[in-house]
Scaffold this motif. Structure first.
Motif, mmCIF file in Angstrom:
data_model
loop_
_atom_site.group_PDB
_atom_site.id
_atom_site.type_symbol
_atom_site.label_atom_id
_atom_site.label_comp_id
_atom_site.label_asym_id
_atom_site.label_seq_id
_atom_site.Cartn_x
_atom_site.Cartn_y
_atom_site.Cartn_z
ATOM 1 N N TYR A 38 -21.447 -24.417 3.275
ATOM 2 C CA TYR A 38 -22.333 -23.264 3.039
ATOM 3 C C TYR A 38 -23.139 -23.415 1.751
ATOM 4 O O TYR A 38 -23.435 -22.430 1.081
ATOM 5 N N PHE A 40 -26.545 -24.049 1.001
ATOM 6 C CA PHE A 40 -27.852 -24.155 1.632
ATOM 7 C C PHE A 40 -28.938 -24.604 0.657
ATOM 8 O O PHE A 40 -30.043 -24.936 1.068
ATOM 9 N N GLU A 41 -28.642 -24.605 -0.649
ATOM 10 C CA GLU A 41 -29.635 -24.996 -1.646
ATOM 11 C C GLU A 41 -29.413 -26.400 -2.199
ATOM 12 O O GLU A 41 -30.268 -26.920 -2.917
ATOM 13 N N THR A 46 -21.381 -22.905 -3.230
ATOM 14 C CA THR A 46 -21.372 -22.194 -1.965
ATOM 15 C C THR A 46 -22.251 -20.953 -2.062
ATOM 16 O O THR A 46 -22.168 -20.204 -3.041
ATOM 17 N N ASN A 47 -23.089 -20.755 -1.059
ATOM 18 C CA ASN A 47 -23.915 -19.552 -1.001
ATOM 19 C C ASN A 47 -23.188 -18.428 -0.272
ATOM 20 O O ASN A 47 -22.412 -18.674 0.645
ATOM 21 N N ALA A 49 -23.656 -15.888 2.445
ATOM 22 C CA ALA A 49 -24.589 -15.861 3.566
ATOM 23 C C ALA A 49 -23.933 -15.206 4.767
ATOM 24 O O ALA A 49 -22.707 -15.235 4.920
ATOM 25 N N VAL A 58 -30.281 -15.738 9.916
ATOM 26 C CA VAL A 58 -29.360 -16.078 8.834
ATOM 27 C C VAL A 58 -29.935 -15.510 7.532
ATOM 28 O O VAL A 58 -31.105 -15.732 7.206
ATOM 29 N N TYR A 59 -29.118 -14.768 6.798
ATOM 30 C CA TYR A 59 -29.511 -14.216 5.501
ATOM 31 C C TYR A 59 -28.685 -14.926 4.426
ATOM 32 O O TYR A 59 -27.454 -14.937 4.475
ATOM 33 N N THR A 60 -29.379 -15.507 3.448
ATOM 34 C CA THR A 60 -28.729 -16.283 2.392
ATOM 35 C C THR A 60 -29.101 -15.722 1.031
ATOM 36 O O THR A 60 -30.284 -15.463 0.772
ATOM 37 N N ASP A 62 -29.628 -16.374 -2.817
ATOM 38 C CA ASP A 62 -29.879 -17.464 -3.741
ATOM 39 C C ASP A 62 -28.913 -17.391 -4.924
ATOM 40 O O ASP A 62 -28.707 -16.332 -5.515
ATOM 41 N N TYR A 69 -32.996 -15.205 1.267
ATOM 42 C CA TYR A 69 -33.774 -16.034 2.171
ATOM 43 C C TYR A 69 -33.443 -15.646 3.601
ATOM 44 O O TYR A 69 -32.273 -15.466 3.959
ATOM 45 N N PRO A 95 -27.220 -24.744 9.020
ATOM 46 C CA PRO A 95 -26.618 -23.691 9.860
ATOM 47 C C PRO A 95 -26.232 -24.240 11.225
ATOM 48 O O PRO A 95 -26.957 -25.046 11.816
#
Length: 328
Positions: A38, A40-41, A46-47, A49, A58-60, A62, A69, A95
């Motif tokens: 997880y 994503f950056e 870990t984000n 999300a 998908v909502y992440t 930052d 995002y 994802p």
């Protein structure tokens, strides 16, 4: 710099140790990006999300700016978001949605991956998730190319089915595991490859069978109790001591609380942490980027998801409101 980041992701960086006897270099090791779930950056953290099936989105959150995002992904309310990591080797988690079809072809698993490096979608049909067959996801990097391999473990037979990303060929492991075993994916010998590992209930005692990919040696470790309904994560990274090796861990309900029991790989000592309520959803990840596992719990309060994260870097709790009822 972008060029240096590209070289790092391409595994062109290495560390060379020189000595008097070997001035040209005595020991050399390649540098690879840690495959954080997880993330994503690609920043090693870990984000937070969620996946909202009703919106195929998908909502992440930052890690630095706290911006949200939004990424459209999925095809319907029966989508299931699963543990995600880096399938395309760009240093960021991709994802993944797993959908079952009944029929046809009947209980097959559709693994749909949003590859962040190219922003393309790849779908692979793999596994049989019928109740009588009992496939369980066992994603891991079995070939050591820094990309996740699609894999399932068949609990009815004890056989593991892997698609190695380096060659895109299938591999069937029939000689490690037995019916009713469960997989526990991880790199236990820190050689950069996922080791074969199964957990077996033997008279109420959980026994971990680990086959080191580095030397082919078998480790048998009794840890955890089926009598106390101990559970474990099938495919999450657990590294509380930050030594790069997977730690053996179970979690247990004690009264109204959840307690984690970890066997640290660095010193073979027990680490215990009480975190969250027994009714919370248990979560792990490296949320503060210190290379050690943080334990978290997620709780639904008045229609909102609250994340309670215990950060290993400062031993302090952090609370974040993110997500809503129905989110995965």
């Amino acid at each position: 710099m972008p060029a240096q980041v590209a070289d790092l992701r391409a595994k062109r960086w290495y560390c060379n140790i020189h000595s008097v006897n070997f001035p040209g270099g005595e020991i050399r090791g390649q540098v690879k990006i840690t495959n954080t779930h997880y993330d994503f950056e690609g920043d090693g953290r870990t984000n937070i999300a969620v996946f909202r099936p009703s919106a195929n989105t998908v909502y992440t959150l930052d890690n630095i700016t706290n911006n949200v995002y939004v990424n459209r992904f999925g095809s319907g309310a029966d989508d299931n978001w699963r543990p995600t990591s880096d399938f395309d080797g760009d240093g960021r988690s991709d994802p993944v949605i797993v959908k079952l079809t009944v029929p046809p072809p009947g209980n097959s698993g559709y693994h749909t991956i949003l590859q962040t490096g190219s922003n393309t979608v790849r779908t692979v049909i793999w596994g049989n998730f019928a109740t009588a067959v009992g496939d369980t996801l066992a994603y891991g990097d079995y070939d050591g190319d820094s990309k996740q391999d699609i894999a399932v473990f068949r609990s009815s037979t004890g056989v593991r089915y892997i698609i190695e990303s380096s060659t895109n060929t299938s591999r069937v492991v029939q000689n490690f595991g037995a019916p009713n075993d469960l997989p526990a994916v991880g790199d236990y010998d820190k050689d950069g490859k996922t080791d074969l590992c199964v957990v077996r209930n033997t008279g109420g005692q959980l026994v971990w069978y680990i086959l080191n990919s580095s030397n082919g040696q078998l480790r048998v470790v009794p840890f955890g109790s089926a009598t106390f309904n101990d559970s474990f994560f099938f495919f999450n990274q657990i590294d509380v001591d930050g030594d790069g090796a997977q730690d053996i861990m179970v979690n247990r309900t004690v009264g109204v609380n959840r307690v984690y029991y970890v066997l640290r790989s660095s010193d073979n000592q027990l680490y215990t942490l009480q975190r969250g309520l027994a009714t919370d959803s248990p979560i792990v990840g490296d949320y503060d980027g210190d290379g050690k596992t943080d334990f978290a719990s997620r709780r639904l309060v008045s229609g909102q998801l609250l994340w309670y994260i215990y950060q290993s870097s400062n031993q302090q709790g952090r609370q974040v409101a993110f997500g809503a009822a129905g989110d995965q």
